[in-house]
Design an enzyme around this catalytic site. Sequence first.
Site, short mmCIF file in Angstrom:
data_model
loop_
_atom_site.label_atom_id
_atom_site.label_comp_id
_atom_site.label_asym_id
_atom_site.label_seq_id
_atom_site.Cartn_x
_atom_site.Cartn_y
_atom_site.Cartn_z
N SER A 129 0.83 -1.21 0.00
CA SER A 129 0.00 0.00 0.00
C SER A 129 0.86 1.26 0.00
CB SER A 129 -0.91 0.00 1.23
OG SER A 129 -1.62 1.22 1.32
N CYS A 130 0.40 2.28 -0.72
CA CYS A 130 1.13 3.54 -0.83
C CYS A 130 0.40 4.70 -0.17
CB CYS A 130 1.39 3.88 -2.30
SG CYS A 130 -0.12 4.22 -3.25
#
Length: 656
Positions: A129-130
Amino acid sequence: MFDDMVTRTEAQQACKGAALEGRSLEGLARELAGRPLRVATMCSGTESPLLALDMICGALKAQSGQSIAVEHVFSCEIEPFKQAYIERNFAPPLLFRDIRELGDEEATTAYGATRPVPGEVDVLIAGTSCVDYSTMNNKQKKIDEKGESGQTFWGMLAWVKRTRPSIVVQENVCSAPWEEMVGYYAKEGYAATFLRVDTKNHYIPHTRTRIYLLALDTHAPNRRAAALGDAPMGEAGGAGESGVVGEEELARWEAAISELSCPASSSLEAFLLPTDDPRVHTAREDLSHIDPTKQRGVVDWGRCETRHQRARTDEELGAKRPLTQWVSQGHCAGPDFAWHDWFKSQVERVVDLCDINYLRLAREGQDANYKTLVWNLSQNVDRSTASSRPGVCPCLTPNMVPYVTNRGGPIVGPEVLALQGIPVDDLLLTRENNDQMADLAGNAMSSTIVGTCILAALLLSRDTLRAFDAPKPDAAAAGAGGLVTSTGSSETQADVAGGLAMAEKPLALLGEGGVGPLAQLLAEAAGSARMCASEGRTRVASDIVRCAKCGTTKSKSGCPESWPEHVDMAPVTEPRTPPREFEAKLAAALPMVVTLGGLGCADGMRPAGALLPAGIEAKLLSPTRGGGGDEDGEETRRWSARNAAGYDDEDEDESV
């Protein structure tokens, strides 16, 4: 794209001083001898790493005849609609739900069951996840603050620590804490490096800057030497010896990515579908969301209006709205080729931003309607909203509104996936709507980049691949290449559903019916022609009007108020034929094979400046040049070809 990638990779192995010197993909396939590469993916969204590997294996098979099998061990995805996409298109043996559970011996699948988490993997590709690292996030969190991004990273690293895959490829945004990640990998015995890459430098006209990290297991033994009997000459590391990969391979990997880069040579339009494609028409209806006969509701855009007025004043753009001509209460009139139903579904901020972008280009002497530009209408006016260069798409995000100026509408779902290098024609996208496909593409890895990263990593760390620990399969299984299941089978169901209910019918090569009068056929063909862009390929609008001066036709409901303005718009009274009905009638009337004759009557109409005028043809085929007998026919053709190219026999003798 992948054919060229494999060709250039094989050329690099023979290039002295190249990063991949002496590392051949064909040679790796021969040494694997049918042993499959075991691959696992985590949070990869569209599974573009698997698609890239499959296309690389297909290109290798076509070019050299050698096969590399890829065994998909498991996937991990938490979004339900993405789980459905993965199950429908890839059918992995295990589809886990939560990456945070993979560090344990067992984890929960997408179906709610608990299953053991496999290991013994050659390559892991993860796109953690960013959200906590994105520059668009005003509440960013560090990797150790237990945010969503940190939790997904630690879950992935726990699995790496427990199972020790030979290669780890990780992707994320540029603002992620990459130096810290390299340190965490080093604590687990992995040498790691990262590299910033841009999609437009790898075949696709899409500005998408991301960072890819490569981690190699420095404790892995030389499994390749053990499988082949001994280590090749000149290479360090004997059979069973560890430490065969390290900093040198990481440096060569970075150099290989640069050497294999290929700037996009095709424009954005090459990745877009035709405007009348059924998929575009379906997406257009999906994006409109409202009845085209209704006007937009009044939306208060006061929070953005001040910023728009400031931009117009500071940039001296004026107050006009030349592109959309919109006013409050929902009136909007775009160009005659634009998607008017889509424009009507947009709020005032979006249509006014279109006018501001149009005025910005007009000030520089450019008409955006004749340029292939992409405007990001999801951003505010004081942010970067336009593509930097014509024909190149800006970075696509999940919630982006990418407006194409010479289309008059947005990029639709299948096109967004294509701009990530996803082969949309090979996938089943029957359940995903336009927003879901945009979400898939916005979070996906570009297949050309991740494919290059995996390809270079495989060649540089081939000695440590776990695939060499497996026994050689039999000859039948060794011949299968590309993506396979955990059982090693790539066969498909041979029986056709409902095949027993099919009935035989004679094949009518000469057509099932007469063509009929030619004038009637031409009249029906003219009646089936598209008279408005809103009709698509199959629809026939009932409210077509035609301009008495220029002959332009359009639908009153599909393009109600567009510019340029037309006068004396009269209804079209000629009978219309649905295109599918005319297509079926024409297909039934015409034979399957058509032979054309009598074309020689046009020889006398050929201009004197033609490539081979009649006089020269007669001279080339004259008896003095060997045209008088069959035995000299081949010599005649060869001489004619040389003469037509501007050579004669004396020139050829001198060159020899």
